[in-house]
Design an enzyme around this catalytic site. Structure first.
Site, PDB file in Angstrom:
ATOM      1  N   ASP A 167     -33.151  -5.484 -14.010  1.00 41.53           N
ATOM      2  CA  ASP A 167     -32.294  -6.060 -12.950  1.00 41.53           C
ATOM      3  C   ASP A 167     -33.109  -6.661 -11.810  1.00 41.53           C
ATOM      4  O   ASP A 167     -32.885  -6.352 -10.632  1.00 41.53           O
ATOM      5  CB  ASP A 167     -31.332  -4.987 -12.421  1.00 41.53           C
ATOM      6  CG  ASP A 167     -30.404  -4.466 -13.497  1.00 41.53           C
ATOM      7  OD1 ASP A 167     -29.519  -5.216 -13.928  1.00 41.53           O
ATOM      8  OD2 ASP A 167     -30.582  -3.302 -13.918  1.00 41.53           O
ATOM      9  N   HIS A 185     -33.089  -9.960 -11.226  1.00 40.63           N
ATOM     10  CA  HIS A 185     -32.175 -11.003 -10.700  1.00 40.63           C
ATOM     11  C   HIS A 185     -32.938 -12.112  -9.974  1.00 40.63           C
ATOM     12  O   HIS A 185     -32.617 -12.472  -8.840  1.00 40.63           O
ATOM     13  CB  HIS A 185     -31.129 -10.381  -9.784  1.00 40.63           C
ATOM     14  CG  HIS A 185     -30.128  -9.531 -10.507  1.00 40.63           C
ATOM     15  ND1 HIS A 185     -29.005 -10.049 -11.109  1.00 40.63           N
ATOM     16  CD2 HIS A 185     -30.108  -8.187 -10.737  1.00 40.63           C
ATOM     17  CE1 HIS A 185     -28.308  -9.074 -11.679  1.00 40.63           C
ATOM     18  NE2 HIS A 185     -28.967  -7.927 -11.479  1.00 40.63           N
ATOM     19  N   ASP A 202     -31.310  -8.732 -17.396  1.00 40.74           N
ATOM     20  CA  ASP A 202     -31.056  -9.422 -16.124  1.00 40.74           C
ATOM     21  C   ASP A 202     -32.365  -9.781 -15.433  1.00 40.74           C
ATOM     22  O   ASP A 202     -32.571  -9.494 -14.251  1.00 40.74           O
ATOM     23  CB  ASP A 202     -30.165  -8.585 -15.198  1.00 40.74           C
ATOM     24  CG  ASP A 202     -28.692  -8.682 -15.571  1.00 40.74           C
ATOM     25  OD1 ASP A 202     -28.362  -9.478 -16.475  1.00 40.74           O
ATOM     26  OD2 ASP A 202     -27.871  -7.973 -14.978  1.00 40.74           O
ATOM     27  N   ASN A 245     -26.451  -9.363 -19.142  1.00 36.06           N
ATOM     28  CA  ASN A 245     -25.188 -10.101 -19.060  1.00 36.06           C
ATOM     29  C   ASN A 245     -25.258 -11.285 -18.094  1.00 36.06           C
ATOM     30  O   ASN A 245     -24.553 -12.278 -18.272  1.00 36.06           O
ATOM     31  CB  ASN A 245     -24.058  -9.156 -18.646  1.00 36.06           C
ATOM     32  CG  ASN A 245     -24.324  -8.479 -17.322  1.00 36.06           C
ATOM     33  OD1 ASN A 245     -25.368  -7.858 -17.132  1.00 36.06           O
ATOM     34  ND2 ASN A 245     -23.390  -8.577 -16.384  1.00 36.06           N
ATOM     35  N   HIS A 246     -26.110 -11.215 -17.082  1.00 31.13           N
ATOM     36  CA  HIS A 246     -26.181 -12.312 -16.107  1.00 31.13           C
ATOM     37  C   HIS A 246     -26.858 -13.550 -16.680  1.00 31.13           C
ATOM     38  O   HIS A 246     -26.487 -14.672 -16.330  1.00 31.13           O
ATOM     39  CB  HIS A 246     -26.943 -11.854 -14.857  1.00 31.13           C
ATOM     40  CG  HIS A 246     -26.079 -11.175 -13.847  1.00 31.13           C
ATOM     41  ND1 HIS A 246     -25.721 -11.756 -12.651  1.00 31.13           N
ATOM     42  CD2 HIS A 246     -25.482  -9.958 -13.862  1.00 31.13           C
ATOM     43  CE1 HIS A 246     -24.950 -10.927 -11.967  1.00 31.13           C
ATOM     44  NE2 HIS A 246     -24.802  -9.820 -12.683  1.00 31.13           N
ATOM     45  N   HIS A 265     -29.112  -2.854 -22.194  1.00 31.32           N
ATOM     46  CA  HIS A 265     -28.577  -3.318 -20.903  1.00 31.32           C
ATOM     47  C   HIS A 265     -27.076  -3.036 -20.921  1.00 31.32           C
ATOM     48  O   HIS A 265     -26.259  -3.889 -21.247  1.00 31.32           O
ATOM     49  CB  HIS A 265     -28.848  -4.814 -20.702  1.00 31.32           C
ATOM     50  CG  HIS A 265     -28.450  -5.309 -19.338  1.00 31.32           C
ATOM     51  ND1 HIS A 265     -29.295  -5.226 -18.250  1.00 31.32           N
ATOM     52  CD2 HIS A 265     -27.300  -5.862 -18.876  1.00 31.32           C
ATOM     53  CE1 HIS A 265     -28.692  -5.730 -17.196  1.00 31.32           C
ATOM     54  NE2 HIS A 265     -27.471  -6.121 -17.549  1.00 31.32           N
ATOM     55  N   ASP A 296     -28.783  -2.493 -16.016  1.00 27.20           N
ATOM     56  CA  ASP A 296     -27.432  -2.888 -15.581  1.00 27.20           C
ATOM     57  C   ASP A 296     -26.911  -2.018 -14.448  1.00 27.20           C
ATOM     58  O   ASP A 296     -26.105  -2.477 -13.649  1.00 27.20           O
ATOM     59  CB  ASP A 296     -26.428  -2.880 -16.744  1.00 27.20           C
ATOM     60  CG  ASP A 296     -25.185  -3.707 -16.422  1.00 27.20           C
ATOM     61  OD1 ASP A 296     -25.262  -4.580 -15.529  1.00 27.20           O
ATOM     62  OD2 ASP A 296     -24.132  -3.493 -17.049  1.00 27.20           O
ATOM     63  N   HIS A 347     -27.827  -0.353 -11.010  1.00 18.56           N
ATOM     64  CA  HIS A 347     -28.880  -0.648 -10.037  1.00 18.56           C
ATOM     65  C   HIS A 347     -29.411   0.585  -9.310  1.00 18.56           C
ATOM     66  O   HIS A 347     -30.216   0.445  -8.399  1.00 18.56           O
ATOM     67  CB  HIS A 347     -28.371  -1.667  -9.017  1.00 18.56           C
ATOM     68  CG  HIS A 347     -28.160  -3.029  -9.595  1.00 18.56           C
ATOM     69  ND1 HIS A 347     -27.895  -4.131  -8.813  1.00 18.56           N
ATOM     70  CD2 HIS A 347     -28.187  -3.479 -10.887  1.00 18.56           C
ATOM     71  CE1 HIS A 347     -27.757  -5.191  -9.597  1.00 18.56           C
ATOM     72  NE2 HIS A 347     -27.929  -4.816 -10.861  1.00 18.56           N
TER      73      HIS A 347
END
Length: 614
Positions: A12, A14, A53, A88-89, A158, A189, A191
């Site tokens: 994650d 991002h 992610d 998923n992002h 994830h 996934d 955080h």
């Protein structure tokens, strides 16, 4: 196990997220990821595992991709493999960004085929949508041809799994369906850092947490995990990452006086922490005063805050319970009700059906609409009025049809009365209300006396017959004992056939100087009239010049026997035929045609033709 294996577990990151629309925050996410990779290089770990992610979006910018490749190249330079799965992002339909990095030698994508690090095998499962979890196929997981002694197996996912909050997949179910025993599940996934044992075998399941704060609620320190595998077993340790400070300030307003001073006083208590921080200010207390959030945010920025956010909790506190409740209506019912209210015709309903149909792809909407509408048009007989949508017109007032008005004080509008002279005013177009009462529509007129023609007492009037689009002025002879309205009614109710005039060819009248040609002789019922083809350009009282001209015209036409029309050759009549023009009067007021009936074609109820829309 020959030697100890250390694997850095992160997730994650991002990358590319412009939190609060701040470019500085976007850079913060890259700095956190860079810190993780640099720690891996400094600690000389055996591998880095990313649990999904990597990017915040499935369409990262070119700048985001270049920065990511520069950071991953540090691992390649020291021969540390980077393994990852798709979150998923960042998930795309076909080729993933990890596949691109794998082609460049910067990363390897995990799957059902194991990746070997020393005597440890690593598998991966990309993010699975909640609706597809029950259908997930566990077959296809492979084992190495020759397993090392005391081989450890890791699974990277994830997904939020049970027993963690918001779980959509049972972790124990995954362990039971795999064809081999797993020593640990490295998750992404969620955080927040977590570490528990799950299943009958008490397998470790751990979340490393995100590397940066994705929201204000993520107030714990950001971190990553170090997984240590040795002959003694498996150990999970956590390492925190320094990130930008998120500062939370609370200001309570007591009383109605000086609310800004109370808020600024609460802010000033944190002046040392504000610079370069993301500041959140919560306001509570008395709700009588109105505050400007922008002014408070500007004050925080002036004190060095990177981002300032103000939340007024007083609004929520003062809302009554019944106001705070939210009700949702059925969307299908709401759409159907709106379509009904729009009163769409057949073509409109077809277009609405095609646009909202899930079976018609967007690229085929135009083609499908055209085909359906063409088929509809082929089935319609445009000469048949049944396909029209009729809207009844408003009832007619008796004063609109029989009340004579003065040409000076009460000018007649072309939209106010029936054009009895026009062919459009036949019985086929008479208002249904008039037919039902067995009465014929009587036109409103404007009239003024001209002269007495003979001792018998016949007086000639100039009658202005107001039609749908034009105004005529016609001399009508009546007796003194009859009113103008009675004469007009008698004339209108007489037979439609016009008696022929005797073979008299009167000399054409001399042209009048200030007159304008607007029409040709017409018939008014059976009353044979001479419709003057010339009318004054301006309304008002008749001038002496006009009186002399009319008198001369009447003397010429008086040679005709009885009531007759002005005689002439067909060629002369055809030459005089031209479309009449409406001569508006200054005092004329516009009247909506839909408010009256008995006006030629407009006597039929207003209709909307489907052809107009197609």
């Amino acid at each position: 196990m020959d030697r100890e294996i250390r694997i850095l577990h992160t997730a994650d990151t991002h990358l590319g997220y412009r939190q609060y629309h701040s470019e500085v925050r976007r850079q913060d996410f890259f700095k956190a990821f860079e810190t993780v990779i640099q720690d891996a290089v400094d600690m000389q770990v055996d591998a880095v595992v990313h649990a999904g992610d990597l990017f915040d979006s499935r369409n990262p910018t070119l700048e985001d991709l270049l920065e990511t490749m520069n950071i991953l190249s540090r691992l390649k330079a020291v021969d540390i493999p980077f393994f990852g799965i798709v979150g998923n992002h960042e998930s795309k339909q076909n080729t993933q960004w990890l596949d691109l990095f794998e082609e460049m030698g910067l990363a390897e994508r995990l799957g059902k085929t194991p990746k070997l690090v020393g005597n440890t095998t690593i598998y991966g499962i990309d993010s699975v949508p909640k609706s597809k979890i029950p259908l997930y196929d566990y077959s296809g997981f492979e084992l190495p041809d020759s397993l090392p002694e005391n081989c450890k197996k890791l699974l990277v996912m994830h997904q939020i799994v049970q027993p963690f909050p918001y779980a959509d997949w049972d972790c124990a179910e995954v362990l039971e369906n795999l064809p081999f025993k797993v020593d640990a599940i490295l998750l992404g996934d969620y955080h927040k850092y977590e570490k528990i044992k799950v299943g009958e075998e008490e397998t470790w399941a751990t979340y490393s947490g995100s590397t940066e704060r994705n929201s204000a609620s993520e107030n714990e320190p950001r971190s990553y995990n170090i997984i240590t595998l040795s002959g003694e077993g498996l150990e999970i340790s956590r390492r925190t990452i320094p990130t930008r400070n998120f500062l939370f300030i609370t200001a309570k307003i007591d009383g109605e006086e000086k609310p800004y001073e109370q808020i600024f006083s609460a802010i000033n208590e944190h002046l040392e922490e504000i610079p370069e921080s993301v500041v959140f200010l919560d306001i509570s207390g008395n709700s009588d005063s109105v505050l400007s959030f922008s002014e408070i945010e500007e004050y925080l920025l002036s004190k060095g805050a990177l981002v300032s956010k103000v939340k007024d909790a007083r609004i929520k506190e003062t809302l009554p319970e019944e106001v705070a409740k939210v009700a949702f209506s059925d969307p299908d019912h709401a759409v159907a009700e709106e379509i009904r209210r729009m009163s769409l015709n057949d073509g409109g309903l077809i277009v609405d059906e095609i646009i909202r149909s899930p079976d018609v792809v967007r690229s085929r909407v135009d083609e499908e609409t055209e085909n359906r509408l063409l088929r509809l048009i082929e089935t319609i007989d445009f000469e048949d009025p049944d396909f029209r949508i009729e809207i009844p017109a408003s009832p007619i007032s008796s004063t609109d049809s029989i009340d004579p008005v003065s040409p000076i004080n009460h000018p007649v509008s072309s939209a106010d009365s029936v054009s009895a002279v026009s062919p459009e005013s036949s019985a086929d177009h008479v208002s249904p209300d008039i037919i039902e009462n067995n009465e014929k529509p009587i036109p409103a007129v404007e009239a003024e006396k001209i002269e007495t023609l003979d001792p018998a007492g016949e007086t000639e009037f100039v009658a202005g017959i107001a039609g749908k689009t034009e105004t005529f002025r016609a001399p009508v002879r009546i007796k003194n004992s009859e009113s103008l309205n009675e004469a007009l009614k008698k004339s209108y109710e007489a037979p439609d056939k016009v008696r022929e005039a005797p073979d008299v060819n009167p000399e054409p009248p001399e042209p009048l100087p200030a007159f304008k040609n607007i029409g040709s002789p017409e018939t008014f019922g059976s009353c044979e009239t001479t419709v003057s083809s010339e009318v004054p350009e301006k309304g008002g009282e008749r001038t002496e010049l006009e009186d002399d001209a009319v008198n001369k015209t009447e003397k010429e036409t008086g040679k005709l026997s009885g009531f007759g029309v002005e005689a002439g050759s067909e060629k002369e009549d055809a030459d005089r035929i031209e479309k009449p023009a409406h001569v508006p009067d200054k005092a004329e007021k516009p009247v909506k045609q839909s408010q009256r009936k008995g006006k030629g074609k407009s006597a039929v109820p207003r209709q909307y033709n489907l052809g107009d829309y197609l």
